[in-house]
Design a protein around this motif. Structure first.
Motif, PDB file in Angstrom:
ATOM      1  N   GLU A 133     -13.551 -38.076 -11.556  1.00  0.00           N
ATOM      2  CA  GLU A 133     -14.317 -36.729 -11.580  1.00  0.00           C
ATOM      3  C   GLU A 133     -13.403 -35.832  -9.983  1.00  0.00           C
ATOM      4  O   GLU A 133     -12.681 -34.749  -9.581  1.00  0.00           O
ATOM      5  CB  GLU A 133     -15.546 -36.696 -11.331  1.00  0.00           C
ATOM      6  CG  GLU A 133     -16.643 -34.855 -11.003  1.00  0.00           C
ATOM      7  CD  GLU A 133     -18.015 -35.537 -11.038  1.00  0.00           C
ATOM      8  OE1 GLU A 133     -18.703 -34.907 -10.303  1.00  0.00           O
ATOM      9  OE2 GLU A 133     -17.701 -36.024 -11.552  1.00  0.00           O
ATOM     10  N   GLN A 137     -11.588 -32.502  -9.811  1.00  0.00           N
ATOM     11  CA  GLN A 137     -11.620 -31.217  -8.609  1.00  0.00           C
ATOM     12  C   GLN A 137     -10.226 -30.465  -8.016  1.00  0.00           C
ATOM     13  O   GLN A 137     -10.478 -29.964  -8.155  1.00  0.00           O
ATOM     14  CB  GLN A 137     -12.753 -31.663  -8.582  1.00  0.00           C
ATOM     15  CG  GLN A 137     -14.052 -31.694  -9.290  1.00  0.00           C
ATOM     16  CD  GLN A 137     -14.870 -32.261  -8.441  1.00  0.00           C
ATOM     17  OE1 GLN A 137     -15.247 -32.065  -7.210  1.00  0.00           O
ATOM     18  NE2 GLN A 137     -16.360 -32.022  -8.584  1.00  0.00           N
ATOM     19  N   TYR A 141      -8.294 -27.709  -8.356  1.00  0.00           N
ATOM     20  CA  TYR A 141      -8.308 -26.343  -6.737  1.00  0.00           C
ATOM     21  C   TYR A 141      -6.871 -25.835  -6.529  1.00  0.00           C
ATOM     22  O   TYR A 141      -6.828 -25.165  -6.316  1.00  0.00           O
ATOM     23  CB  TYR A 141      -8.833 -27.429  -6.217  1.00  0.00           C
ATOM     24  CG  TYR A 141      -9.169 -26.157  -4.656  1.00  0.00           C
ATOM     25  CD1 TYR A 141     -10.407 -25.169  -4.516  1.00  0.00           C
ATOM     26  CD2 TYR A 141      -8.878 -27.137  -3.198  1.00  0.00           C
ATOM     27  CE1 TYR A 141     -10.178 -24.174  -3.870  1.00  0.00           C
ATOM     28  CE2 TYR A 141      -8.840 -25.551  -2.037  1.00  0.00           C
ATOM     29  CZ  TYR A 141      -9.796 -24.942  -2.265  1.00  0.00           C
ATOM     30  OH  TYR A 141      -9.312 -24.307  -1.239  1.00  0.00           O
ATOM     31  N   ILE A 517     -13.108 -29.034 -19.358  1.00  0.00           N
ATOM     32  CA  ILE A 517     -13.916 -29.709 -18.080  1.00  0.00           C
ATOM     33  C   ILE A 517     -12.944 -28.883 -16.888  1.00  0.00           C
ATOM     34  O   ILE A 517     -13.826 -28.639 -16.290  1.00  0.00           O
ATOM     35  CB  ILE A 517     -13.698 -30.655 -17.930  1.00  0.00           C
ATOM     36  CG1 ILE A 517     -14.793 -31.628 -19.230  1.00  0.00           C
ATOM     37  CG2 ILE A 517     -14.349 -31.395 -16.827  1.00  0.00           C
ATOM     38  CD1 ILE A 517     -14.806 -33.343 -19.460  1.00  0.00           C
ATOM     39  N   ASN A 518     -11.667 -28.892 -16.977  1.00  0.00           N
ATOM     40  CA  ASN A 518     -10.637 -27.959 -16.059  1.00  0.00           C
ATOM     41  C   ASN A 518     -11.155 -27.061 -15.690  1.00  0.00           C
ATOM     42  O   ASN A 518     -11.174 -26.066 -14.742  1.00  0.00           O
ATOM     43  CB  ASN A 518      -9.395 -27.966 -16.348  1.00  0.00           C
ATOM     44  CG  ASN A 518      -8.657 -29.988 -16.475  1.00  0.00           C
ATOM     45  OD1 ASN A 518      -9.028 -30.235 -15.040  1.00  0.00           O
ATOM     46  ND2 ASN A 518      -7.881 -30.335 -16.974  1.00  0.00           N
ATOM     47  N   ILE A 521     -14.494 -26.229 -14.430  1.00  0.00           N
ATOM     48  CA  ILE A 521     -14.266 -27.219 -12.283  1.00  0.00           C
ATOM     49  C   ILE A 521     -14.062 -25.808 -11.941  1.00  0.00           C
ATOM     50  O   ILE A 521     -14.838 -25.654 -11.302  1.00  0.00           O
ATOM     51  CB  ILE A 521     -13.448 -28.029 -12.439  1.00  0.00           C
ATOM     52  CG1 ILE A 521     -13.717 -29.725 -13.177  1.00  0.00           C
ATOM     53  CG2 ILE A 521     -13.311 -27.896 -11.233  1.00  0.00           C
ATOM     54  CD1 ILE A 521     -13.127 -30.086 -12.931  1.00  0.00           C
ATOM     55  N   LYS A 524     -16.542 -22.735 -11.439  1.00  0.00           N
ATOM     56  CA  LYS A 524     -18.162 -23.556 -10.753  1.00  0.00           C
ATOM     57  C   LYS A 524     -17.926 -24.315 -10.226  1.00  0.00           C
ATOM     58  O   LYS A 524     -18.713 -24.505  -9.768  1.00  0.00           O
ATOM     59  CB  LYS A 524     -19.065 -24.129 -12.296  1.00  0.00           C
ATOM     60  CG  LYS A 524     -19.439 -22.975 -13.395  1.00  0.00           C
ATOM     61  CD  LYS A 524     -19.283 -21.892 -12.880  1.00  0.00           C
ATOM     62  CE  LYS A 524     -20.699 -20.895 -13.778  1.00  0.00           C
ATOM     63  NZ  LYS A 524     -21.257 -19.863 -13.213  1.00  0.00           N
ATOM     64  N   CYS A 526     -17.139 -28.016 -10.066  1.00  0.00           N
ATOM     65  CA  CYS A 526     -17.740 -29.331 -10.243  1.00  0.00           C
ATOM     66  C   CYS A 526     -17.288 -29.248 -11.582  1.00  0.00           C
ATOM     67  O   CYS A 526     -17.669 -28.503 -12.844  1.00  0.00           O
ATOM     68  CB  CYS A 526     -19.191 -29.682  -9.967  1.00  0.00           C
ATOM     69  SG  CYS A 526     -20.346 -28.637 -10.671  1.00  0.00           S
ATOM     70  N   THR A 527     -17.449 -30.293 -12.180  1.00  0.00           N
ATOM     71  CA  THR A 527     -17.494 -30.830 -13.638  1.00  0.00           C
ATOM     72  C   THR A 527     -18.992 -30.196 -14.005  1.00  0.00           C
ATOM     73  O   THR A 527     -20.170 -30.342 -13.924  1.00  0.00           O
ATOM     74  CB  THR A 527     -17.716 -32.145 -14.057  1.00  0.00           C
ATOM     75  OG1 THR A 527     -18.552 -33.105 -13.380  1.00  0.00           O
ATOM     76  CG2 THR A 527     -16.242 -33.211 -13.426  1.00  0.00           C
ATOM     77  N   ARG A 530     -21.583 -32.554 -13.187  1.00  0.00           N
ATOM     78  CA  ARG A 530     -22.272 -32.895 -12.105  1.00  0.00           C
ATOM     79  C   ARG A 530     -23.228 -31.074 -12.050  1.00  0.00           C
ATOM     80  O   ARG A 530     -24.518 -31.731 -11.400  1.00  0.00           O
ATOM     81  CB  ARG A 530     -21.176 -32.618 -11.386  1.00  0.00           C
ATOM     82  CG  ARG A 530     -21.531 -32.280  -9.306  1.00  0.00           C
ATOM     83  CD  ARG A 530     -21.973 -33.527  -9.254  1.00  0.00           C
ATOM     84  NE  ARG A 530     -21.603 -34.894  -9.562  1.00  0.00           N
ATOM     85  CZ  ARG A 530     -21.613 -35.858  -8.318  1.00  0.00           C
ATOM     86  NH1 ARG A 530     -23.258 -35.495  -8.618  1.00  0.00           N
ATOM     87  NH2 ARG A 530     -21.459 -36.870  -8.458  1.00  0.00           N
TER      88      ARG A 530
END
Length: 540
Positions: A133, A137, A141, A517-518, A521, A524, A526-527, A530
């Motif tokens: 995770e 992230q 980023y 998911i990417n 992230i 937001k 985060c996953t 999360r």
């Protein structure tokens, strides 16, 4: 399987531990044994393990001394279990101080050992999930910061973060890498693939690029283009890469391309932008890589070039070889939307090319000149027009899968569509009446496979111009607007339902879980898991 090292000075104890349980059935592999702490150190310097089970009292180096040393010198961060025939709490206290997971008294009972191993497995699984995770992230980023540089919209924080992750020595080029879907047979027929197939191939290509780059993997990034139909890989090439490989630039890129093509088992193409002197100028190299990519679609039949370079200064030197008169007449007709003249002017251009027996390189140069002038024509209609979106129009709207790329008929179709595009840039009277309808349609159909081209057909507006309107109205591209809305809908489902990630992914229009998911992230921070957990914790 988790790797285990057993350490005890009594051979029968080692043998007993090995036979006490079915290690493989429990998810472990016995990587080795050692008779004392010194032997264990020597083993660990060559082989990494996940779990160490060591006796507390051994000659040469005790279990406690072994634990203290590997922690202090960072030799191993493996889970550690102490075995001892002594029930003295002082031993346990010292072990716990040095991150020992558990303390088991001899003789070891099967049930007690299994209980500890289950604890190790559970903690290992949680640690792996946390690391994955964090890595996701961190990668997302970094991608946001690098794309800011690529697009030329960055600040010092973006720049510093990118420099902290990648080497930027010497000259730098942006290189677009893609599966080459140009026609290979005489008929020019293209093999149509689903969006899911294209995405899978893109992810495979990305992984092969990472494998080739090894420690320079930060130089490679997914999904740079804002065109939802592009499945691109971005590479930030730096001169040191070729130098350290003992090659020149051309040789290195040839070797890179050959390596990934062999693994992909299909053609791959690179579009190479101009060299710039500093990473802060990366957007200029990206711009010219896009131009090289657009020009490639107009190259004549029979060309097999897999690395397309674009050097602006070279183009300027060769202007004397242009069929300038024919090109300027065609450009004028496109600018004035004289569709009835466009077919005959394209015919005249091709006749001049054939009459002068121009080779493939010179034909490409003439098409390059045509495209440059058409880009300038769009900017003359609207100085705020986004050049990248013009190039996307050239790439997307002009190239239908059933059309032979680079052919006379294709150029006629492209010129007519571009004439419409320029006409709508001049009009500018449809923005307010159309955008509200388009916005409402997106909110009602966001989970479907929406494209600018489809929306343009539905609302009778040129798709490239619609893309310009999107950026002016909402401050983002159509792709980003749609993605942002989908992620907001996904966040709402995470808060108000118990649906799993893959179910939410499908409901909001994504077909690849990692991609979803990417993107989550990136927006937001985060996953999805999360995000849901944090929201529920804040409400308790």
């Amino acid at each position: 399987m988790l790797q285990v090292l057993l350490v005890d000075d009594e051979p029968f104890i080692l043998q007993g531990l090995a036979m006490l349980i079915d290690w493989e059935k429990e998810g472990f592999t016995l990587a080795g044994t050692a008779a004392n702490g010194l032997e264990a150190i020597a083993f660990l310097e060559k082989t990494q393990v996940d779990l160490i089970i060591a006796d507390i009292k051994m000659p040469a180096m005790t279990g406690i001394e072994l634990l203290e040393k590997i922690r202090a010198e960072h030799i191993s961060d493996a889970y550690f279990i102490i075995l001892s025939g002594y029930s003295d709490f002082e031993y346990a206290r010292k072990a716990i101080q040095n991150s020992c997971m558990d303390y088991i008294l001899k003789p070891v009972r099967q049930a007690e050992l299994l209980s500890v191993l289950n604890k190790v497995k559970a903690d290992s699984t949680q640690s792996l999930q946390r690391r994955e995770e964090v890595a996701l992230q961190e990668k997302a980023y970094f991608a946001r910061n690098l794309i800011a540089l690529i697009c030329g919209k960055f600040d010092q924080l973006n720049l510093e973060h990118v420099k902290s992750k990648m080497r930027t020595e010497g000259g730098i080029r942006y290189i677009d890498i893609e599966i080459d879907d140009r026609p290979e047979d005489e008929s020019g027929k293209l093999l149509l693939k689903s969006e899911e197939e294209k995405r899978q191939q893109q992810r495979l290509l990305y992984q092969y690029c990472l494998d080739f780059l090894k420690q320079d993997g930060w130089h490679c990034i997914l999904d740079v283009s804002s065109n939802e139909k592009d499945y691109d890989i971005g590479l930030v090439y730096c001169d040191y890469m070729a130098q350290e490989a003992g090659m020149d630039e051309q040789g290195y890129l040839d070797y890179f391309l050959k390596s990934i093509q062999q693994r992909m088992k299909q053609p791959v193409v690179m579009f190479v932008g101009n060299r710039v002197d500093d990473i802060s100028l990366l957007s200029e190299s990206y711009r010219t890589a896009n131009i090289a990519r657009s020009f490639q679609n107009f190259h004549v039949e029979g060309m097999t070039q897999r690395i397309s370079w674009y050097e602006e200064q070279e183009c300027a030197e060769e202007r004397t070889l242009l069929c300038k008169s024919s090109l300027d007449e065609l450009i004028k007709a496109v600018e004035q939307n004289e569709k009835e003249r466009i077919p005959e002017l394209v015919d005249s251009l091709y006749e001049e090319i054939n009459r002068n027996s121009l080779d493939a390189k010179l034909v490409s140069m003439n098409i390059d000149y045509l495209l440059f002038q058409l880009v300038h024509a769009a900017q003359a209609q609207d100085i705020n027009v986004n050049q990248e979106e013009i190039l996307e129009f050239i790439n997307r709207n002009a190239f239908d899968s059933g059309t032979m790329r680079g052919s006379r008929m294709h150029l006629k179709r492209f010129a007519e569509e571009y004439a419409d595009y320029l006409s709508q840039l001049r009009g500018k009277n449809i923005r307010g009446s159309v955008m509200s309808d388009v916005e409402q349609y997106i909110r009602e159909h966001y989970a479907q496979n929406l494209t600018l081209k489809d929306l343009g057909l539905k609302y009778y507006i040129n798709s490239a111009y619609l893309g310009q309107l999107f950026r002016k109205t909402y401050g983002v591209s159509f792709k980003d607007y749609l993605n942002n809305y989908r992620i907001e809908m996904a966040a709402s489902l995470l808060l108000h339902t118990d649906l799993k990630n893959y179910e939410i992914m499908e409901k909001v229009g994504y077909h690849d879980l990692d991609y979803f998911i990417n993107k989550f992230i990136a927006l937001k921070g985060c996953t999805p898991a999360r995000f849901r957990k944090k929201s529920r914790e804040s409400n308790t």
